[in-house]
Design a protein around this motif. Structure first.
Motif, PDB file in Angstrom:
ATOM      1  N   ASP A 184     -20.606   1.473 -31.645  1.00  0.00           N
ATOM      2  CA  ASP A 184     -19.752   2.537 -32.179  1.00  0.00           C
ATOM      3  C   ASP A 184     -18.325   1.998 -32.235  1.00  0.00           C
ATOM      4  OD1 ASP A 184     -19.228   5.111 -33.137  1.00  0.00           O
ATOM      5  OD2 ASP A 184     -18.808   5.894 -31.131  1.00  0.00           O
ATOM      6  N   SER A 216     -14.460   1.828 -33.739  1.00  0.00           N
ATOM      7  CA  SER A 216     -13.518   2.833 -34.261  1.00  0.00           C
ATOM      8  C   SER A 216     -12.141   2.219 -34.425  1.00  0.00           C
ATOM      9  CB  SER A 216     -13.437   4.039 -33.306  1.00  0.00           C
ATOM     10  OG  SER A 216     -13.016   3.628 -32.025  1.00  0.00           O
ATOM     11  N   GLN A 236      -8.417   3.231 -33.797  1.00  0.00           N
ATOM     12  CA  GLN A 236      -7.674   4.261 -33.063  1.00  0.00           C
ATOM     13  C   GLN A 236      -6.226   4.375 -33.514  1.00  0.00           C
ATOM     14  OE1 GLN A 236      -8.948   6.439 -30.985  1.00  0.00           O
ATOM     15  NE2 GLN A 236     -11.023   5.592 -30.967  1.00  0.00           N
ATOM     16  N   ASN A 261     -11.174  -0.863 -31.462  1.00  0.00           N
ATOM     17  CA  ASN A 261     -11.879  -0.468 -30.247  1.00  0.00           C
ATOM     18  C   ASN A 261     -13.361  -0.338 -30.573  1.00  0.00           C
ATOM     19  OD1 ASN A 261     -11.653   0.870 -27.401  1.00  0.00           O
ATOM     20  ND2 ASN A 261     -12.961   2.246 -28.563  1.00  0.00           N
ATOM     21  N   GLN A 273     -17.354   0.306 -28.592  1.00  0.00           N
ATOM     22  CA  GLN A 273     -18.290   0.356 -27.468  1.00  0.00           C
ATOM     23  C   GLN A 273     -19.690   0.085 -28.008  1.00  0.00           C
ATOM     24  OE1 GLN A 273     -15.893   2.890 -27.675  1.00  0.00           O
ATOM     25  NE2 GLN A 273     -14.989   3.022 -25.637  1.00  0.00           N
ATOM     26  N   LEU A 331     -24.098  -0.461 -26.792  1.00  0.00           N
ATOM     27  CA  LEU A 331     -25.195  -0.649 -25.859  1.00  0.00           C
ATOM     28  C   LEU A 331     -25.879  -1.969 -26.189  1.00  0.00           C
ATOM     29  CD1 LEU A 331     -26.750   2.934 -26.256  1.00  0.00           C
ATOM     30  CD2 LEU A 331     -25.091   2.182 -24.532  1.00  0.00           C
ATOM     31  N   TRP A 339     -17.730  -3.421 -24.119  1.00  0.00           N
ATOM     32  CA  TRP A 339     -16.571  -2.681 -24.623  1.00  0.00           C
ATOM     33  C   TRP A 339     -15.499  -3.695 -24.976  1.00  0.00           C
ATOM     34  CZ3 TRP A 339     -12.123  -1.161 -21.116  1.00  0.00           C
ATOM     35  CH2 TRP A 339     -11.137  -0.450 -21.820  1.00  0.00           C
ATOM     36  N   VAL A 382      -6.507  -1.516 -27.694  1.00  0.00           N
ATOM     37  CA  VAL A 382      -5.628  -0.344 -27.597  1.00  0.00           C
ATOM     38  C   VAL A 382      -5.727   0.321 -26.228  1.00  0.00           C
ATOM     39  CG1 VAL A 382      -5.716   0.074 -30.089  1.00  0.00           C
ATOM     40  CG2 VAL A 382      -7.400   1.183 -28.602  1.00  0.00           C
ATOM     41  N   PRO A 409      -3.861   0.604 -22.987  1.00  0.00           N
ATOM     42  CA  PRO A 409      -2.611   0.301 -22.274  1.00  0.00           C
ATOM     43  C   PRO A 409      -2.826  -0.036 -20.799  1.00  0.00           C
ATOM     44  CG  PRO A 409      -2.319   2.210 -23.674  1.00  0.00           C
ATOM     45  CD  PRO A 409      -3.782   1.876 -23.703  1.00  0.00           C
ATOM     46  N   ARG A 464      -7.663   8.286 -26.549  1.00  0.00           N
ATOM     47  CA  ARG A 464      -8.405   7.443 -27.501  1.00  0.00           C
ATOM     48  C   ARG A 464      -9.706   6.884 -26.925  1.00  0.00           C
ATOM     49  NH1 ARG A 464      -3.277   3.691 -29.436  1.00  0.00           N
ATOM     50  NH2 ARG A 464      -2.480   5.087 -31.065  1.00  0.00           N
ATOM     51  N   VAL A 465      -9.638   6.474 -25.678  1.00  0.00           N
ATOM     52  CA  VAL A 465     -10.777   5.761 -25.087  1.00  0.00           C
ATOM     53  C   VAL A 465     -10.997   6.239 -23.655  1.00  0.00           C
ATOM     54  CG1 VAL A 465     -11.691   3.486 -24.428  1.00  0.00           C
ATOM     55  CG2 VAL A 465     -10.228   3.702 -26.461  1.00  0.00           C
ATOM     56  N   ALA A 466     -12.263   6.461 -23.301  1.00  0.00           N
ATOM     57  CA  ALA A 466     -12.612   6.852 -21.931  1.00  0.00           C
ATOM     58  C   ALA A 466     -13.768   5.986 -21.448  1.00  0.00           C
ATOM     59  CB  ALA A 466     -13.009   8.325 -21.893  1.00  0.00           C
ATOM     60  N   LEU A 472     -23.051   5.855 -24.960  1.00  0.00           N
ATOM     61  CA  LEU A 472     -21.829   5.982 -25.759  1.00  0.00           C
ATOM     62  C   LEU A 472     -21.430   7.446 -25.784  1.00  0.00           C
ATOM     63  CD1 LEU A 472     -23.043   3.840 -28.818  1.00  0.00           C
ATOM     64  CD2 LEU A 472     -21.731   3.046 -26.826  1.00  0.00           C
ATOM     65  N   LEU A 473     -20.142   7.691 -25.781  1.00  0.00           N
ATOM     66  CA  LEU A 473     -19.634   9.075 -25.783  1.00  0.00           C
ATOM     67  C   LEU A 473     -18.692   9.284 -26.965  1.00  0.00           C
ATOM     68  CD1 LEU A 473     -18.471   9.372 -22.037  1.00  0.00           C
ATOM     69  CD2 LEU A 473     -20.722   9.973 -22.973  1.00  0.00           C
ATOM     70  N   ARG A 474     -18.737  10.483 -27.519  1.00  0.00           N
ATOM     71  CA  ARG A 474     -17.710  10.878 -28.491  1.00  0.00           C
ATOM     72  C   ARG A 474     -17.095  12.193 -28.028  1.00  0.00           C
ATOM     73  NH1 ARG A 474     -21.099   9.574 -34.045  1.00  0.00           N
ATOM     74  NH2 ARG A 474     -20.684   7.308 -34.076  1.00  0.00           N
ATOM     75  N   GLY A 495     -12.130  13.024 -31.241  1.00  0.00           N
ATOM     76  CA  GLY A 495     -12.385  11.742 -31.890  1.00  0.00           C
ATOM     77  C   GLY A 495     -12.301  10.552 -30.958  1.00  0.00           C
ATOM     78  N   ALA A 496     -11.891  10.780 -29.736  1.00  0.00           N
ATOM     79  CA  ALA A 496     -11.860   9.672 -28.781  1.00  0.00           C
ATOM     80  C   ALA A 496     -13.276   9.177 -28.525  1.00  0.00           C
ATOM     81  CB  ALA A 496     -11.219  10.126 -27.467  1.00  0.00           C
ATOM     82  N   ARG A 497     -13.362   7.891 -28.173  1.00  0.00           N
ATOM     83  CA  ARG A 497     -14.658   7.277 -27.921  1.00  0.00           C
ATOM     84  C   ARG A 497     -14.727   6.846 -26.463  1.00  0.00           C
ATOM     85  NH1 ARG A 497     -16.804   6.237 -33.100  1.00  0.00           N
ATOM     86  NH2 ARG A 497     -15.498   7.552 -34.450  1.00  0.00           N
ATOM     87  N   GLY A 498     -15.939   6.737 -25.977  1.00  0.00           N
ATOM     88  CA  GLY A 498     -16.063   6.280 -24.606  1.00  0.00           C
ATOM     89  C   GLY A 498     -17.429   5.726 -24.312  1.00  0.00           C
ATOM     90  N   GLY A 521      -4.732   6.471 -23.763  1.00  0.00           N
ATOM     91  CA  GLY A 521      -4.232   7.304 -24.843  1.00  0.00           C
ATOM     92  C   GLY A 521      -3.207   6.559 -25.671  1.00  0.00           C
TER      93      GLY A 521
END
Lengths: 373, 373, 373, 373
Positions: free
Chosen positions: A214, A216, A218, A227, A229, A231, A243, A247, A249, B151-153, B231-233, B237-240, B261
């Motif tokens: 996935d 994206s 950002q 960015n 992620q 599997l 991952w 972006v 920080p 943005r990302v988690a 994978l998370l959304r 719109g943030a991805r993780g 962020g």
């Protein structure tokens, strides 16, 4: 050297890496696509003016006839120029050290594989993180079965330098990396994800069979992923995730590999490269250090200093260069290579990295569908 | 208390947590499904013998008529017993503190939501990690916009205690957790993944809209997942990604949240809970510490000691208990709750956690297809 | 409890510590030298009004005749009040738990030693850091010979809360600590250096025979030392140094012990209390963790949670309280004490701490001349 | 180069350091006191046979008349040979880069100071740790007043490689270091303590006025100190301590400087050299990183790579070499030096280091009496 003139970053790294172990002399180059900049850059670096060429054609024809001709060409241009430059050099009989990713298309990478085989020249790809002693230590420990059967691989490479649209401010490193014409189909996945992927396979000795990605973007207005992620599934049934982000920080150059098997876990982080955390099941975790107790031969032969005297990025890069020198020596003399030389990432690894990039992009376009690598 | 007799782990934690801030008195219980064990456990804990009940029915009928009747029941049994026990307690007019996951099915969790609403009783769910001061600090900083747009988690919860088939050796904690009859449809994802998921939503103040999960069983013969990547959304719109594993050697209780962020990054790790790494874009990363400079009110009101004097797991758990006491007080008097009380995970959070578990299992069964939470 | 009213810090810690393991009930006190504040503080804490005394005399005479009389008095006042309060309590037949340093003079400490012996009452001194499981693990490992012969001990306790003259801003904790009338002859050395000294002897099982100290006052206008360095010599010839400072910005509560012997090194830091770094000569350093592999019985019996679930300062303090409960039980029944109870710092340790403080002050006044402890 | 033949450690480091930034060419040497070993070592390193000299006399007379004569001689022998070799080279008109400690006696160091002044040659001393970018960053921050008035300096340099009598096993590095004939009056204090002392004065810009040292020999049969603790007093009244040990198991090369002033604290550790912890009073501690936000010019001009790409020991050593090249260039042309060149440790620093060693030994012999440096 092709590329690497004034203002470039990685060219200077290649030159320091080549110098460190005194296996190379830097004598000729096309240091920029701009002839004046090329000459000026050559003068900065004390190249002889006549070996400071305006084009690659000129370099190849100029060098091929010299008694003291060069042995190997380092290609450190933006990605889109790798293929043609590497092809030309190989065809002209020179060995090549090329930056990653090897090419921008799978076809081009396959082409280089064939050309390298036909010409019997070395084509090394600077997956430089595999030059770190503790990365090689990890590989050796895993090959020796110290992790047991691999179960889980958590791979990540996080940076933060693209957290804002620095390309708009003409950051030279950023401008070409976010440009599909120069960078290829991928952004962060191609620039750093491919390093992480290579390490995962290099350290585990296993292949990733499929991935679900996935990707994206950002930062608004950017055209390539910054960015991603994904599997991962490995050939033996192990699972993982990868991952890659530019972006995030607070992450300067956060390449990190964590591998867990039936017998032990093992963790390595590029920002503290001189150590490896090793945790056998049911025992106290221990710190394996470069130069410290219990090191294997792979790490020992890839290090220069006693323990506690930090080695870093340049040393790891230099290790690749030194091992390539061994590999070239063996190729020239058609002899068996040293153990270190056999660890050098070559065109096959380069091709695999390009396949990875395209698999990730394709999977992401198909909404993270599983895609073979 | 229901459950928590001799040999149990979490029951003792609940009792310490309840005691620490002196807001509770432990006076009655059904400490085991075995009447003799229940009585013995009660004697260990100096319960009055007549309030050491053999069944929940007995407890409810015994307590309801006492002048000094209990206010709240803590349910600390294996998962499959949560629903009926919680329902009975609520219907009998008692508030409830229930372990996570709230129930083994979505329908049961929805049922409890309705019962709690109808009875106007508090049903708190011990997503205890949200009681850590620095977790609350993170939540407050994000709510204040200090991260900018999320943005990302990157969320993970890794343990190693199930890396070998300890259930075969009759490890009491393991036996029920790997048994679908008692644990529900999920193993690691239900036991620890749900904590990680709750924290992700708690800290960000956002919802995960869909996930793509690849759960696996790494220890042969086990019937539930012991490792899962997904994978998370997020809604914005943030991805993780989220990783939960109980087979990762070297990870004792590695719950870790990293959030990035547009303005800053923020990292928290449960094993060093008294600090938060905060990295604003373009600035030096800084360490925010419990009791240290620049703390917000949420963290300040959830801590007991000056900086540098470590608080840990019990204190965070105690915070949940103390905040529940506030919430119950407010419910009893039909008043507004304190800020801390409003942070307590309640039945709605419990339901959300159960939805997460089922989404992950369903996604995995569909080969990691995206699934709404 | 004597002291510990509104605004106090350590009184609340004592109460939490006493509650955590459910071995104490807090029922009476003289919580402040101001009668109204004492009553108000008692009301806050739900003491029965009649057991909320205005003076220690009143408490002793009130309690001594009650059927449900107290067993033990915790003394948590500024230092200068410890001696008389402890003496009164012991003479009245109560056990005592007293804060450190035990007294402000050696003679007073010796007096308490005699009174405690005569009255056969327990007088425990809250050198609370010795309650940490990993401190006890270190002690056990050293006693077992795992370090070989001790050679070097580097001890430090650094804080930063007195880096500015906060006493001028009426910081309640600071005001009495920098006042020779209340604190005694020493500042930082008495407040925190004595903790460090106790740990050094507790963990090594050895005595410091002499020291050479250079104490200084770094914040202008302050009358007691706020920073001190000293050289240490141990009974077996080992050498060490000890640093105690309250003016070291960036150090919240940095108590750290590093011990090196002929066979191994061992390091512990209070801010990451759940682990111990253990480095045998010629082997990979390993992390010994609370609840983890290879723990001895001392640590195992001083912990409440599985590995990876952090315990902290309150838990360590509670361990002292629980062990004191054992000690009191044994004293009351004139039986042998448990292993944990034997680790409790008592009046002899308190006296030793006072001797240390005076030796350091005397040495410093004599320009760091070697002084026996 | 004088010394640095087969089996030597630091000679190879000097050569890598000289090469890295491409400011030096290695062309001649007396690589061993054994002529055959010298020739063999030279052949290993591809020296021209005629420039592979048997004695220093031969080198000086051979080089002085060559058109392509050397500019500078690196002296990397055991300590006792430094003085005569350096003197000869200076007198012959060559610049010198000499290992530390500069000499084994104060008189010899003073002599070199005079000779260097008279001959107007550069005599640099490789206190190489001052080449680390973050060490220079610290120096610059302190010079800019960011720490306020310095109050406390905690300096340490701990190793473990002499924890056992490795000299008995003919460890080449150990044998001469524990031999008073070759090492001088001190062991650990001379070998590593002097580095720590130099850093303390380099970073703070202040002088240690007196010290009280307790040196000891922890490994039986060794003739020089292998462990030493001392108290320090600085010119402005700041206090400190310094610990140097080669018998501290688990410490590979633990050089660590912690400085505390009225405005902030600052900590640096050689094993994580790319970062500096900076803690302003009353603010959150922050991580200053090489290449990261907020760096000053001193650090920026001493680094080669972006942040997150670790630089290490060789790079810091190379920085000294590059700065010496600047210094020599300026000396040759009688021009002002660059800022970096002015940071190079020279003969005055070398003399100061020798004074420190003798002060420490003298103080220790006088039972840790205060001794002027």
């Amino acid at each position: 050297m092709v590329g690497g003139g004034r203002g470039a970053f990685i060219g200077a790294v290649h030159r320091m890496a080549a110098r460190l172990d005194d296996r190379y002399e830097f004598v000729a180059g096309v240091l920029s696509s701009d002839p004046q900049r090329s000459r000026d850059s050559g003068a900065d670096l004390r190249l002889a003016p006549e070996r400071c060429y305006a084009t690659l054609d000129a370099l190849l024809s100029g060098e091929v006839s010299r008694a003291d001709r060069i042995d190997v060409v380092a290609i450190v241009t933006p990605n889109h120029l790798h293929h043609s430059a590497a092809r030309q050099c190989l065809e002209a009989g020179f060995h090549v050290i090329c930056d990653k990713p090897l090419t921008t298309t799978i076809a081009d990478a396959e082409d280089l594989l064939h050309v390298a085989e036909r010409t019997q020249r070395v084509l090394a790809v600077t997956y430089n993180y595999s030059g770190y002693p503790m990365v090689r230590q990890a590989r050796e420990m895993i090959a020796n079965g110290e992790l047991g059967e691999l179960r889980v691989a958590q791979i990540e490479y996080a940076q933060d330098w693209l957290a804002t649209p620095v390309e708009a401010a003409a950051n030279k490193q950023a401008v070409w990396r976010v440009d599909p014409q120069k960078s290829g189909v991928a952004g962060a996945i191609g620039d750093i994800g491919t390093h992480a992927f290579h390490l995962a396979e290099f350290m585990t000795g296993m292949q990733v069979t499929q991935l679900a990605a996935d990707l994206s973007t950002q930062v608004a207005g950017r055209r390539l992923d910054d960015n991603g992620q994904m599997l991962l599934r490995f050939s033996n049934g192990a699972r993982g995730s990868l991952w890659a982000s530019q972006v995030a920080p607070g992450n300067e150059n956060g390449l990190r590999v964590r591998l867990y098997g039936s017998k032990a876990g093992l963790e390595w982080s590029q920002q503290t490269p001189n150590q490896l955390r090793f945790a056998p099941v049911g025992e106290q975790p221990r710190m394996v250090t470069r130069g410290g107790a219990g090191l294997g031969t792979a790490a020992a032969s890839a290090t220069r200093l006693p323990s506690g005297h930090p080695e870093g990025y340049i040393e790891a890069f230099a290790q690749i260069y030194s091992d390539v020198a061994e590999l070239i020596g063996a190729a020239n003399e058609r002899k068996a290579s040293s153990a270190g030389a056999l660890l050098v990432p070559t065109v096959a690894d380069g091709l695999r990295g390009v396949r990875f990039i395209h698999a990730a992009v394709e999977s992401s376009q198909r909404n993270a569908a599983w895609t073979a690598v």
